[in-house]
Scaffold this active site. Structure first.
Site, PDB file in Angstrom:
ATOM      1  N   GLY A 264      38.488   1.463  10.500  1.00  0.00           N
ATOM      2  CA  GLY A 264      37.175   1.178   9.917  1.00  0.00           C
ATOM      3  C   GLY A 264      36.828  -0.309   9.956  1.00  0.00           C
ATOM      4  O   GLY A 264      35.650  -0.674   9.985  1.00  0.00           O
TER       5      GLY A 264
ATOM      6  N   GLU B 230      35.468  -0.838  13.304  1.00  0.00           N
ATOM      7  CA  GLU B 230      34.164  -0.151  13.350  1.00  0.00           C
ATOM      8  C   GLU B 230      33.096  -0.934  12.584  1.00  0.00           C
ATOM      9  O   GLU B 230      31.941  -1.000  13.011  1.00  0.00           O
ATOM     10  CB  GLU B 230      34.321   1.268  12.799  1.00  0.00           C
ATOM     11  CG  GLU B 230      35.189   2.131  13.711  1.00  0.00           C
ATOM     12  CD  GLU B 230      35.612   3.441  13.068  1.00  0.00           C
ATOM     13  OE1 GLU B 230      36.366   3.391  12.070  1.00  0.00           O
ATOM     14  OE2 GLU B 230      35.196   4.504  13.550  1.00  0.00           O
TER      15      GLU B 230
ATOM     16  N   GLU C 267      43.557   5.335  14.159  1.00  0.00           N
ATOM     17  CA  GLU C 267      43.409   6.578  13.391  1.00  0.00           C
ATOM     18  C   GLU C 267      44.297   7.704  13.893  1.00  0.00           C
ATOM     19  O   GLU C 267      44.802   8.517  13.115  1.00  0.00           O
ATOM     20  CB  GLU C 267      41.945   7.044  13.404  1.00  0.00           C
ATOM     21  CG  GLU C 267      41.012   6.202  12.551  1.00  0.00           C
ATOM     22  CD  GLU C 267      40.405   5.015  13.293  1.00  0.00           C
ATOM     23  OE1 GLU C 267      40.896   4.649  14.386  1.00  0.00           O
ATOM     24  OE2 GLU C 267      39.428   4.450  12.769  1.00  0.00           O
TER      25      GLU C 267
HETATM   26  N1  CO8 Z   1      44.100   1.353   3.349  1.00  0.00           N
HETATM   27  C1  CO8 Z   1      44.649   1.119   2.159  1.00  0.00           C
HETATM   28  N2  CO8 Z   1      45.556   0.134   1.947  1.00  0.00           N
HETATM   29  C2  CO8 Z   1      45.911  -0.622   2.984  1.00  0.00           C
HETATM   30  C3  CO8 Z   1      45.372  -0.440   4.268  1.00  0.00           C
HETATM   31  C4  CO8 Z   1      44.405   0.596   4.428  1.00  0.00           C
HETATM   32  N3  CO8 Z   1      43.802   0.841   5.607  1.00  0.00           N
HETATM   33  N4  CO8 Z   1      45.904  -1.334   5.105  1.00  0.00           N
HETATM   34  C5  CO8 Z   1      46.765  -2.073   4.369  1.00  0.00           C
HETATM   35  N5  CO8 Z   1      46.766  -1.641   3.099  1.00  0.00           N
HETATM   36  C6  CO8 Z   1      47.570  -2.155   1.979  1.00  0.00           C
HETATM   37  C7  CO8 Z   1      49.009  -1.746   2.110  1.00  0.00           C
HETATM   38  O1  CO8 Z   1      49.190  -0.429   1.659  1.00  0.00           O
HETATM   39  C8  CO8 Z   1      49.700  -2.784   1.267  1.00  0.00           C
HETATM   40  O2  CO8 Z   1      49.516  -2.430  -0.080  1.00  0.00           O
HETATM   41  P1  CO8 Z   1      50.789  -2.407  -1.076  1.00  0.00           P
HETATM   42  O3  CO8 Z   1      51.217  -3.840  -1.164  1.00  0.00           O
HETATM   43  O4  CO8 Z   1      50.221  -1.875  -2.353  1.00  0.00           O
HETATM   44  O5  CO8 Z   1      51.818  -1.540  -0.458  1.00  0.00           O
HETATM   45  C9  CO8 Z   1      48.878  -4.040   1.513  1.00  0.00           C
HETATM   46  O6  CO8 Z   1      47.613  -3.574   2.020  1.00  0.00           O
HETATM   47  C10 CO8 Z   1      49.493  -4.959   2.538  1.00  0.00           C
HETATM   48  O7  CO8 Z   1      49.732  -4.207   3.721  1.00  0.00           O
HETATM   49  P2  CO8 Z   1      51.161  -4.176   4.449  1.00  0.00           P
HETATM   50  O8  CO8 Z   1      52.249  -4.415   3.464  1.00  0.00           O
HETATM   51  O9  CO8 Z   1      51.230  -2.939   5.262  1.00  0.00           O
HETATM   52  O10 CO8 Z   1      50.998  -5.455   5.411  1.00  0.00           O
HETATM   53  P3  CO8 Z   1      51.697  -5.689   6.827  1.00  0.00           P
HETATM   54  O11 CO8 Z   1      51.391  -7.094   7.180  1.00  0.00           O
HETATM   55  O12 CO8 Z   1      53.102  -5.224   6.813  1.00  0.00           O
HETATM   56  O13 CO8 Z   1      50.919  -4.707   7.846  1.00  0.00           O
HETATM   57  C11 CO8 Z   1      48.965  -3.697   8.829  1.00  0.00           C
HETATM   58  C12 CO8 Z   1      49.550  -4.928   8.094  1.00  0.00           C
HETATM   59  C13 CO8 Z   1      49.594  -3.591  10.210  1.00  0.00           C
HETATM   60  C14 CO8 Z   1      47.466  -3.905   8.947  1.00  0.00           C
HETATM   61  C15 CO8 Z   1      49.289  -2.421   8.052  1.00  0.00           C
HETATM   62  O14 CO8 Z   1      48.890  -2.608   6.695  1.00  0.00           O
HETATM   63  C16 CO8 Z   1      48.562  -1.192   8.567  1.00  0.00           C
HETATM   64  O15 CO8 Z   1      48.983  -0.594   9.546  1.00  0.00           O
HETATM   65  N6  CO8 Z   1      47.488  -0.766   7.876  1.00  0.00           N
HETATM   66  C17 CO8 Z   1      46.743   0.432   8.213  1.00  0.00           C
HETATM   67  C18 CO8 Z   1      45.908   0.198   9.443  1.00  0.00           C
HETATM   68  C19 CO8 Z   1      45.207   1.465   9.806  1.00  0.00           C
HETATM   69  O16 CO8 Z   1      45.789   2.462  10.198  1.00  0.00           O
HETATM   70  N7  CO8 Z   1      43.898   1.453   9.677  1.00  0.00           N
HETATM   71  C20 CO8 Z   1      43.082   2.585  10.009  1.00  0.00           C
HETATM   72  C21 CO8 Z   1      42.781   3.371   8.797  1.00  0.00           C
HETATM   73  S1  CO8 Z   1      41.857   4.835   9.160  1.00  0.00           S
HETATM   74  C22 CO8 Z   1      40.277   4.289   9.388  1.00  0.00           C
HETATM   75  O17 CO8 Z   1      39.982   3.180   9.154  1.00  0.00           O
HETATM   76  C23 CO8 Z   1      39.187   5.161   9.856  1.00  0.00           C
HETATM   77  C24 CO8 Z   1      39.287   6.415   9.188  1.00  0.00           C
HETATM   78  C25 CO8 Z   1      38.593   7.483   9.913  1.00  0.00           C
HETATM   79  C26 CO8 Z   1      38.933   8.748   9.220  1.00  0.00           C
HETATM   80  C27 CO8 Z   1      37.847   9.702   9.363  1.00  0.00           C
HETATM   81  C28 CO8 Z   1      37.731  10.537   8.116  1.00  0.00           C
HETATM   82  C29 CO8 Z   1      36.394  11.200   8.022  1.00  0.00           C
END
Ligand code: CO8
Length: 258
Positions: A109, A112, A132
């Site tokens: 997102g 996007e 995703e």
């Molecule tokens: N949502 C919620 N929380 C998140 C997200 C997210 N997308 N990304 C990071 N966070 C949070 C982590 O959970 C973490 O929280 P906590 O400390 O409470 O555990 C905090 O942010 C820090 O993140 P990390 O510890 O993971 O940090 P790193 O430096 O190790 O990693 C990354 C950074 C690589 C960005 C990793 O956080 C990651 O992979 N995040 C998710 C990325 C992702 O997959 N994004 C796509 C999400 S889906 C989307 O956006 C579209 C959805 C479409 C769905 C359609 C439905 C209708």
């Protein structure tokens, strides 16, 4: 603006700035963030004193995606009832040009949302991706459509099917972003590009944006017709008269924004 909890909003001259501010979640986009961004942007859009909007994240993340923790609780019925993510469409209906600066992660997102901006500036450490598929879903905020229109089928399929991340150089090479600048300069570059746009006549900049966007919605013939009609219509504005008179008289134009 004290009314907002997940974004910071400010104005400088004719530029309105919205900065995503959920540092603990790497600016993950939840329903509240969507409502706040849209509401702040709509207010700027309606303000004749604002000629461009800047959208910023943080150094680590523009936005790491839609909020996975919030989404993981949903089922089809709640997603469908809320028409999940449809609220973001309002941002793409705004007529004021939007300039985004992407530093750090622009994933899912986040990528996007960045693609909803009109001019995209990336810092050297920005990374883009549509991961995703690794979560068992597909892009849900326009990624399969906007990325494909922006960079073509080959790259869009590659990115959306593998979920791999690309760096800022590749993003520029494939036409996803317009400029790559050093990290320390990205937000300032976005601000100065926005100021440059905001210094133009607002209705003219809006119509220019509308004309470019028509290229994504119409056939070439209809798009050319649309452009020509808008071009003709501009000859009823004060700013056309002023802009051309200023050129002929070798002076700077004074836009009336009408
Ligand atoms: N949502 C919620 N929380 C998140 C997200 C997210 N997308 N990304 C990071 N966070 C949070 C982590 O959970 C973490 O929280 P906590 O400390 O409470 O555990 C905090 O942010 C820090 O993140 P990390 O510890 O993971 O940090 P790193 O430096 O190790 O990693 C990354 C950074 C690589 C960005 C990793 O956080 C990651 O992979 N995040 C998710 C990325 C992702 O997959 N994004 C796509 C999400 S889906 C989307 O956006 C579209 C959805 C479409 C769905 C359609 C439905 C209708």
């Amino acid at each position: 603006d004290g009314a907002f909890e997940t974004i910071l909003v400010s104005t400088a001259g004719r530029v309105g700035t919205i900065q995503l501010d959920r540092p603990k979640a790497l600016n993950a986009l939840n329903a509240q963030t969507m409502d706040e961004v849209v509401s702040a942007a709509q207010k700027f859009d309606a303000d004749p004193n604002i000629g461009a909007i800047v959208l910023l994240g943080s150094e680590r993340a523009f936005a790491a995606g839609a909020d996975i923790k919030e989404m993981s609780q949903q089922d089809f019925a709640t997603m469908y009832a809320a028409d999940w993510f449809a609220g973001w469409d309002a941002l793409t209906r705004l007529r004021t040009p939007i300039v985004a600066s992407v530093r750090g992660f622009a994933l899912g997102g986040g990528c996007e949302l960045a693609m909803m901006a009109d001019v995209l500036i990336a810092s050297e450490t920005a990374t883009f991706g549509q991961p995703e598929i690794t979560l068992g879903v597909i892009p849900g905020m326009g990624g399969s459509q906007r990325l494909t229109r922006a960079v073509g089928k080959a790259k869009a399929m590659d990115l959306i099917l593998t979920g791999r991340r690309i760096d800022a150089d590749e993003a520029e090479r494939i036409g996803l972003v317009s400029r790559v600048v050093p990290d320390a300069d990205a937000d300032d570059t976005a601000r100065s590009v926005a100021a440059e746009i905001a210094a133009k006549s607002k209705p003219v900049a809006q119509m220019a944006k509308e004309a470019v966007n028509a290229a994504f919605e119409t056939t070439l013939h209809q798009g050319i017709q649309f452009e020509r009609r808008v071009f003709h219509a501009l000859f009823s504005t004060q700013d056309q008269t002023e802009g051309m008179d200023a050129f002929v008289s070798k002076r700077d134009p004074q836009w009336s924004h009408c």
